[in-house]
Design a protein around this motif. Structure first.
Motif, mmCIF file in Angstrom:
data_model
loop_
_atom_site.group_PDB
_atom_site.id
_atom_site.type_symbol
_atom_site.label_atom_id
_atom_site.label_comp_id
_atom_site.label_asym_id
_atom_site.label_seq_id
_atom_site.Cartn_x
_atom_site.Cartn_y
_atom_site.Cartn_z
ATOM 1 N N ALA A 290 38.860 71.057 23.904
ATOM 2 C CA ALA A 290 37.622 70.409 24.008
ATOM 3 C C ALA A 290 36.675 71.302 24.984
ATOM 4 O O ALA A 290 35.497 71.132 24.643
ATOM 5 C CB ALA A 290 37.731 68.993 24.595
ATOM 6 N N VAL A 291 37.060 71.417 25.885
ATOM 7 C CA VAL A 291 36.157 72.210 26.995
ATOM 8 C C VAL A 291 35.816 73.588 26.554
ATOM 9 O O VAL A 291 34.589 74.121 26.609
ATOM 10 C CB VAL A 291 36.788 72.346 28.454
ATOM 11 N N PHE A 292 36.610 74.106 25.731
ATOM 12 C CA PHE A 292 36.193 75.454 25.159
ATOM 13 C C PHE A 292 34.935 75.307 24.066
ATOM 14 O O PHE A 292 34.284 75.856 24.123
ATOM 15 C CB PHE A 292 37.328 76.048 24.632
ATOM 16 N N GLY A 293 35.253 74.417 23.224
ATOM 17 C CA GLY A 293 34.386 74.070 22.153
ATOM 18 C C GLY A 293 32.923 73.554 23.082
ATOM 19 O O GLY A 293 32.146 73.865 22.239
ATOM 20 N N ALA A 294 33.025 72.996 24.012
ATOM 21 C CA ALA A 294 31.768 72.424 24.565
ATOM 22 C C ALA A 294 30.946 73.382 25.373
ATOM 23 O O ALA A 294 29.835 73.492 25.667
ATOM 24 C CB ALA A 294 31.977 71.151 25.433
ATOM 25 N N GLU A 295 31.885 74.225 25.993
ATOM 26 C CA GLU A 295 31.220 74.856 27.150
ATOM 27 C C GLU A 295 31.278 76.569 27.066
ATOM 28 O O GLU A 295 30.635 77.282 27.458
ATOM 29 C CB GLU A 295 31.922 74.758 28.647
ATOM 30 N N VAL A 296 32.523 76.847 26.206
ATOM 31 C CA VAL A 296 32.566 78.373 26.282
ATOM 32 C C VAL A 296 31.898 78.822 24.749
ATOM 33 O O VAL A 296 31.088 79.794 24.939
ATOM 34 C CB VAL A 296 34.322 78.884 26.170
ATOM 35 N N ALA A 297 32.257 78.176 23.772
ATOM 36 C CA ALA A 297 31.903 78.603 22.437
ATOM 37 C C ALA A 297 30.103 78.589 22.293
ATOM 38 O O ALA A 297 29.802 79.572 21.789
ATOM 39 C CB ALA A 297 32.368 77.513 21.519
ATOM 40 N N PRO A 298 29.671 77.658 23.153
ATOM 41 C CA PRO A 298 28.014 77.976 22.881
ATOM 42 C C PRO A 298 27.489 79.256 23.735
ATOM 43 O O PRO A 298 26.503 79.746 23.226
ATOM 44 C CB PRO A 298 27.501 76.599 23.831
ATOM 45 N N GLU A 299 28.417 79.913 24.595
ATOM 46 C CA GLU A 299 28.087 80.964 25.184
ATOM 47 C C GLU A 299 28.367 82.150 24.376
ATOM 48 O O GLU A 299 28.102 83.564 24.741
ATOM 49 C CB GLU A 299 28.859 81.256 26.497
ATOM 50 N N LEU A 300 29.102 82.069 23.469
ATOM 51 C CA LEU A 300 29.315 82.927 22.404
ATOM 52 C C LEU A 300 28.207 83.170 21.156
ATOM 53 O O LEU A 300 28.368 84.179 20.191
ATOM 54 C CB LEU A 300 30.750 82.812 21.662
#
Length: 300
Positions: A290-300
């Motif tokens: 969940a945190v990867f999807g919400a916070e890391v993925a947008p940075e990619l």
């Protein structure tokens, strides 16, 4: 991401997976779907010999059954066999299974294929292990026909010969994407010339640029048209500051820090990355997703 639980090799399985089951798989798949992940992947082995059981374990869920089970509970995430050892089965059997999966899931299948590496599996199923590369090459040609739009597909080859035999339902997709796994020279060539994408097996970052350049060179030389998807498997990840030993190879840190590291793959020419999170239980894993999807993925 590659699903946990469904394959439990000692190389990557977490301790909690040994007692996990269908409910855990379902929760993880739904978390990945909701978090915006592109695909879920499931492995393929028919049977593991005693000599390899300690390292590989004998826990290998059937990929078609597993992905079909999860397709019914998810909405948009794609379903990848990573990888199906298609040379162990007749192409019409493989086509029947995966065409049905694509039909039932509304066109979400990505067929990942590989040559296999366990001689005993081939022996017990009556397939020559030494010829597995050639078998896979012809299987790919036969599957292109059998997973195409024709109700009565046709293929005439050295090992497989069929025509006048109808199979429905047809896949929902006009062309099922086929990604070829493996990092040997033969696998890279096969991916470049016969696949729609490449799934490396454990290539470290410093080896990827050369492999990608080779694929581009092979496709250019052969005049192979169309889009091509280059994949990579990242180091183990942990979003945030772990309060337990996640291993020296694990990339851990805040969202921006992780994103900066992962963007290096894109600079190499990688189109999609497969991630694996360190976790001590299902809850920690779904939180990481969940945190990867919400916070890391947008940075990619």
């Amino acid at each position: 991401m590659q699903l946990p639980v469904q394959s439990q090799s000692a190389l990557y399985a977490e301790g909690w997976e040994a007692s996990a089951g269908p409910a855990d798989l379902l929760a993880i798949a739904c978390a990945a779907d909701e978090a915006g992940f592109d695909y879920l992947a499931s492995c393929d082995h028919v049977a593991i010999p005693h000599r390899l059981a300690a390292a590989m374990s004998t826990v290998w869920y059937d990929p078609v059954a597993t992905l079909a089970y999860l397709a019914a509970a998810t909405e948009r995430i794609r379903l990848l066999s990573h990888v199906a050892i298609v040379g162990l089965r007749h192409p019409l059997v493989t086509a029947k299974q995966y065409a049905t999966l694509d039909h039932l899931s509304g066109g979400r299948l990505v067929l990942g294929v590989g040559a296999g590496h366990v001689p005993e599996e081939f022996e017990v199923l009556g397939v020559d292990f030494r010829q597995r590369g050639a078998v896979l090459d012809e299987c790919l040609d036969a599957l292109r026909a059998a997973l195409g739009p024709e109700e009565f597909p046709e293929h005439h080859g050295k090992r497989y010969d069929f025509e006048g035999l109808g199979q429905r339902p047809r896949p929902a997709q006009e062309r099922v994407p086929v990604w070829v796994g493996g990092s040997s020279p033969a696998a890279v060539r096969r991916a470049a010339l016969k696949g729609d994408g490449w799934l490396p097996q454990g290539d470290p970052r410093d080896r990827l640029p050369g492999q990608i350049a080779r694929i581009r060179e092979l496709r250019a030389q052969a005049g192979v048209p169309g889009p091509f998807t280059v994949g990579a498997i990242t180091e183990p990840l942990y979003v945030g500051t772990p309060r337990w030993d996640v291993g020296r190879r694990t990339l851990a840190g805040g969202p921006r820090e992780l994103a900066e590291s992962l963007r290096a793959y894109r600079a190499m020419g990688v189109d999609q990355v497969q991630v694996r999170f360190r976790s001590r239980d299902r809850r920690e894993l779904t939180d990481q997703i969940a945190v990867f999807g919400a916070e890391v993925a947008p940075e990619l």
